[in-house]
Design a protein around this motif. Structure first.
Motif, PDB file in Angstrom:
ATOM      1  N   GLY A   1      -5.420   3.401  -2.223  1.00 35.90           N
ATOM      2  CA  GLY A   1      -6.800   3.681  -1.815  1.00 35.90           C
ATOM      3  C   GLY A   1      -7.887   3.999  -2.782  1.00 35.90           C
TER       4      GLY A   1
ATOM      5  N   ASN B   1       0.863  -1.197   0.131  1.00 31.86           N
ATOM      6  CA  ASN B   1       0.120   0.087  -0.134  1.00 31.86           C
ATOM      7  C   ASN B   1       0.678   1.214   0.012  1.00 31.86           C
ATOM      8  OD1 ASN B   1       0.746   0.577   2.815  1.00 31.86           O
ATOM      9  ND2 ASN B   1      -1.124  -0.010   3.505  1.00 31.86           N
TER      10      ASN B   1
ATOM     11  N   GLN C   1      -9.444  -4.662  -8.297  1.00 30.81           N
ATOM     12  CA  GLN C   1     -10.333  -3.423  -7.755  1.00 30.81           C
ATOM     13  C   GLN C   1     -11.504  -3.607  -7.750  1.00 30.81           C
ATOM     14  OE1 GLN C   1      -7.419  -0.034  -7.860  1.00 30.81           O
ATOM     15  NE2 GLN C   1      -8.101  -0.036 -10.032  1.00 30.81           N
TER      16      GLN C   1
ATOM     17  N   GLY D   1      -9.815  -4.503   5.085  1.00 32.54           N
ATOM     18  CA  GLY D   1      -9.833  -5.401   4.474  1.00 32.54           C
ATOM     19  C   GLY D   1      -9.840  -5.239   2.908  1.00 32.54           C
ATOM     20  N   ALA D   2      -9.926  -4.133   2.638  1.00 32.43           N
ATOM     21  CA  ALA D   2      -9.518  -3.622   1.070  1.00 32.43           C
ATOM     22  C   ALA D   2      -8.393  -4.261   0.280  1.00 32.43           C
ATOM     23  CB  ALA D   2      -9.681  -2.216   1.030  1.00 32.43           C
ATOM     24  N   GLY D   3      -7.325  -4.055   1.233  1.00 29.35           N
ATOM     25  CA  GLY D   3      -6.022  -4.596   0.684  1.00 29.35           C
ATOM     26  C   GLY D   3      -6.089  -5.876   0.591  1.00 29.35           C
TER      27      GLY D   3
ATOM     28  N   THR E   1      -0.788  -0.113  -4.018  1.00 26.62           N
ATOM     29  CA  THR E   1      -2.118   0.405  -3.911  1.00 26.62           C
ATOM     30  C   THR E   1      -2.562   1.888  -3.117  1.00 26.62           C
ATOM     31  OG1 THR E   1      -2.664  -0.757  -1.854  1.00 26.62           O
ATOM     32  CG2 THR E   1      -3.127  -2.111  -3.715  1.00 26.62           C
TER      33      THR E   1
ATOM     34  N   ALA F   1     -12.137  -5.321  -4.520  1.00 29.92           N
ATOM     35  CA  ALA F   1     -11.915  -4.408  -3.129  1.00 29.92           C
ATOM     36  C   ALA F   1     -13.105  -3.371  -3.090  1.00 29.92           C
ATOM     37  CB  ALA F   1     -10.635  -3.871  -3.488  1.00 29.92           C
TER      38      ALA F   1
ATOM     39  N   GLY G   1      -6.955   4.201  -6.573  1.00 25.21           N
ATOM     40  CA  GLY G   1      -6.736   2.928  -7.231  1.00 25.21           C
ATOM     41  C   GLY G   1      -5.523   2.658  -7.038  1.00 25.21           C
TER      42      GLY G   1
ATOM     43  N   THR H   1     -12.920   0.858   4.900  1.00 19.56           N
ATOM     44  CA  THR H   1     -11.847   0.194   4.091  1.00 19.56           C
ATOM     45  C   THR H   1     -11.328  -0.727   4.609  1.00 19.56           C
ATOM     46  OG1 THR H   1     -10.251   1.778   4.757  1.00 19.56           O
ATOM     47  CG2 THR H   1     -11.543   2.494   3.050  1.00 19.56           C
TER      48      THR H   1
ATOM     49  N   VAL I   1     -17.156   4.153  -5.674  1.00 16.77           N
ATOM     50  CA  VAL I   1     -17.958   3.287  -4.624  1.00 16.77           C
ATOM     51  C   VAL I   1     -18.229   4.329  -3.511  1.00 16.77           C
ATOM     52  CG1 VAL I   1     -15.933   2.095  -3.497  1.00 16.77           C
ATOM     53  CG2 VAL I   1     -18.476   1.338  -3.430  1.00 16.77           C
TER      54      VAL I   1
ATOM     55  N   GLN J   1     -12.585   1.692  -8.599  1.00 18.07           N
ATOM     56  CA  GLN J   1     -14.031   1.795  -8.728  1.00 18.07           C
ATOM     57  C   GLN J   1     -14.650   2.882  -8.190  1.00 18.07           C
ATOM     58  OE1 GLN J   1     -14.771  -0.839 -11.751  1.00 18.07           O
ATOM     59  NE2 GLN J   1     -16.345  -1.003 -10.421  1.00 18.07           N
TER      60      GLN J   1
HETATM   61  P1  ATP Z   1      -6.601  -1.890   4.104  1.00 20.57           P
HETATM   62  O1  ATP Z   1      -5.375  -1.881   5.186  1.00 20.57           O
HETATM   63  O2  ATP Z   1      -7.528  -0.694   4.807  1.00 20.57           O
HETATM   64  O3  ATP Z   1      -7.172  -3.009   3.979  1.00 20.57           O
HETATM   65  P2  ATP Z   1      -4.759  -1.262   2.217  1.00 20.57           P
HETATM   66  O4  ATP Z   1      -4.212   0.113   2.781  1.00 20.57           O
HETATM   67  O5  ATP Z   1      -3.854  -2.105   2.194  1.00 20.57           O
HETATM   68  O6  ATP Z   1      -6.314  -1.493   2.802  1.00 20.57           O
HETATM   69  P3  ATP Z   1      -5.612   0.371  -0.103  1.00 20.57           P
HETATM   70  O7  ATP Z   1      -4.731   0.770  -0.779  1.00 20.57           O
HETATM   71  O8  ATP Z   1      -6.454   1.278   0.852  1.00 20.57           O
HETATM   72  O9  ATP Z   1      -5.092  -0.881   0.622  1.00 20.57           O
HETATM   73  O10 ATP Z   1      -7.002  -0.262  -0.882  1.00 20.57           O
HETATM   74  C1  ATP Z   1      -6.667  -1.368  -1.702  1.00 20.57           C
HETATM   75  C2  ATP Z   1      -7.434  -1.202  -2.810  1.00 20.57           C
HETATM   76  O11 ATP Z   1      -8.909  -1.063  -2.639  1.00 20.57           O
HETATM   77  C3  ATP Z   1      -7.365  -0.191  -3.691  1.00 20.57           C
HETATM   78  O12 ATP Z   1      -6.114   0.013  -4.835  1.00 20.57           O
HETATM   79  C4  ATP Z   1      -8.681   0.258  -4.510  1.00 20.57           C
HETATM   80  O13 ATP Z   1      -8.921  -0.394  -5.549  1.00 20.57           O
HETATM   81  C5  ATP Z   1      -9.653  -0.381  -3.311  1.00 20.57           C
HETATM   82  N1  ATP Z   1     -10.107   0.849  -2.501  1.00 20.57           N
HETATM   83  C6  ATP Z   1      -9.706   1.332  -1.303  1.00 20.57           C
HETATM   84  N2  ATP Z   1     -10.451   2.168  -0.798  1.00 20.57           N
HETATM   85  C7  ATP Z   1     -11.051   2.752  -1.709  1.00 20.57           C
HETATM   86  C8  ATP Z   1     -12.150   3.764  -1.973  1.00 20.57           C
HETATM   87  N3  ATP Z   1     -12.389   4.655  -0.914  1.00 20.57           N
HETATM   88  N4  ATP Z   1     -12.872   3.627  -2.851  1.00 20.57           N
HETATM   89  C9  ATP Z   1     -12.765   2.702  -3.989  1.00 20.57           C
HETATM   90  N5  ATP Z   1     -11.818   1.574  -3.908  1.00 20.57           N
HETATM   91  C10 ATP Z   1     -11.125   1.580  -3.026  1.00 20.57           C
END
Ligand code: ATP
Length: 300
Positions: free
Chosen positions: A215, A183, A269, A242-244, A213, A272, A218, A240, A235, A233
């Motif tokens: 957030g 990230n 994506q 679990g997005a990663g 990534t 996520a 993208g 957030t 949304v 995307q």
């Molecule tokens: P986390 O630790 O919260 O699980 P992370 O920090 O490992 O996440 P992020 O970069 O926040 O990872 O998010 C991973 C992917 O999820 C992004 O590349 C994107 O595709 C999607 N994503 C995260 N936040 C958003 C958002 N607000 N809207 C749309 N997509 C998102």
């Protein structure tokens, strides 16, 4: 058939809604509690399996009731194989305090993940072959992680590394990786660069491909396809967490299904974005039905 071996942590998340995050010295009364399976390894393995990949999930756990609880919960997931390896340490536990303003604070205990030995890490790769992939995160020790990677490579498998959590220097492992996913914060800590420049720096440091990534911004990639940016995307973000993990699990599943990295990244994506649109971590992971429409040949 190509297999995905996910070697990582598995534990219990204890989620407590609280009126506010605790101050030093404060005893705080929670508004409630909910238990759920958790851990980056577990979440990523569940997403990949729900997406239809042939997943073998291996995780160190304790010899306790929490390990039995995990075994019961994970029996409902479509893993090809599940190996919970008992350690002389309690099963990992995370306490998530979620305040009414949606701010959160997480305390995590990872003794079982730390306890996995080099010998165990090497042994779990025994069935890997040239069509297969090993997916790791940062929860295990450096030594166990490196040993598993080298053993997998010796069997001709590919290695994918997610740099979360960043607890030790991962730069020496980058030349072992076909794909690294970081990230924004992890990528900057590892390279001193941001976004696309960080992806390029991870690639230059040895990873065949690197994805950073960003957030809602993208993600950016660097590697054989050159430097690319993928918008997220659109949304409404609810939580957030679990997005990663969703991104990594789906990316691995799509790559194993034969998708090229750009198409797999777009699918990851989309997955996520589903997780981001609802509260919780494990509870927010997309279902098998939701993920399978994102697979090649299905209507997205
Ligand atoms: P986390 O630790 O919260 O699980 P992370 O920090 O490992 O996440 P992020 O970069 O926040 O990872 O998010 C991973 C992917 O999820 C992004 O590349 C994107 O595709 C999607 N994503 C995260 N936040 C958003 C958002 N607000 N809207 C749309 N997509 C998102």
């Amino acid at each position: 058939m190509s297999r995905l071996l996910v070697l990582g942590n598995a534990g219990i998340d204890l989620v407590c809604p609280v009126p506010h995050l605790p101050r030093a010295g404060e005893t705080l009364v929670a508004d409630g509690q909910a238990r759920a399976p958790g851990g980056k390894g577990l979440n990523q393995a569940v997403v990949a399996a729900r997406a239809g990949a042939t997943v073998h999930f291996t995780a160190p756990v304790g010899r306790d009731e929490a390990a039995a609880e995990l075994g019961t919960a994970l029996a409902a997931e479509p893993f090809a194989a599940l190996s919970l390896l008992p350690q002389d340490a309690p099963t990992d536990l995370s306490l998530l305090m979620v305040a009414r303003d949606a701010e959160n604070c997480i305390l995590t205990l990872g003794a079982a993940a730390d306890a996995l030995s080099v010998r165990e890490a090497e042994a779990v790769t025994a069935e890997l072959g040239p069509q297969d992939m090993l997916l790791l995160q940062g929860n295990l020790s450096f030594e166990a992680t490196e040993a598993a990677m080298r053993a997998a490579l010796a069997r001709g498998a590919q290695v994918m590394l997610n740099t979360a959590p960043l607890r030790w220097d991962m730069v020496p492992l980058l030349p072992l990786c076909a794909l690294v996913v970081a990230n924004a914060g992890e990528a900057e800590a590892l390279t001193g660069r941001r976004a696309a420049a960080a992806a390029e720096a991870l690639h230059q440091a040895g990873a065949v491909c690197a994805v950073v990534t960003l957030g809602a911004g993208g993600c950016a990639s660097a590697g054989v396809e050159g430097q690319l940016h993928y918008p997220a995307q659109a949304v409404e973000a609810v939580d957030t967490t679990g997005a990663g993990d969703t991104f990594c699990g789906m990316l691995a599943a799509l790559l194993l299904a034969g998708q090229p990295l750009p198409a797999a990244t777009k699918g990851a994506q989309r997955a996520a974005a589903l997780t981001v649109s609802r509260p919780g971590a494990f509870a927010a992971l997309p279902s098998a039905a939701e993920l399978r429409v994102l697979l090649p040949g299905r209507a997205a």
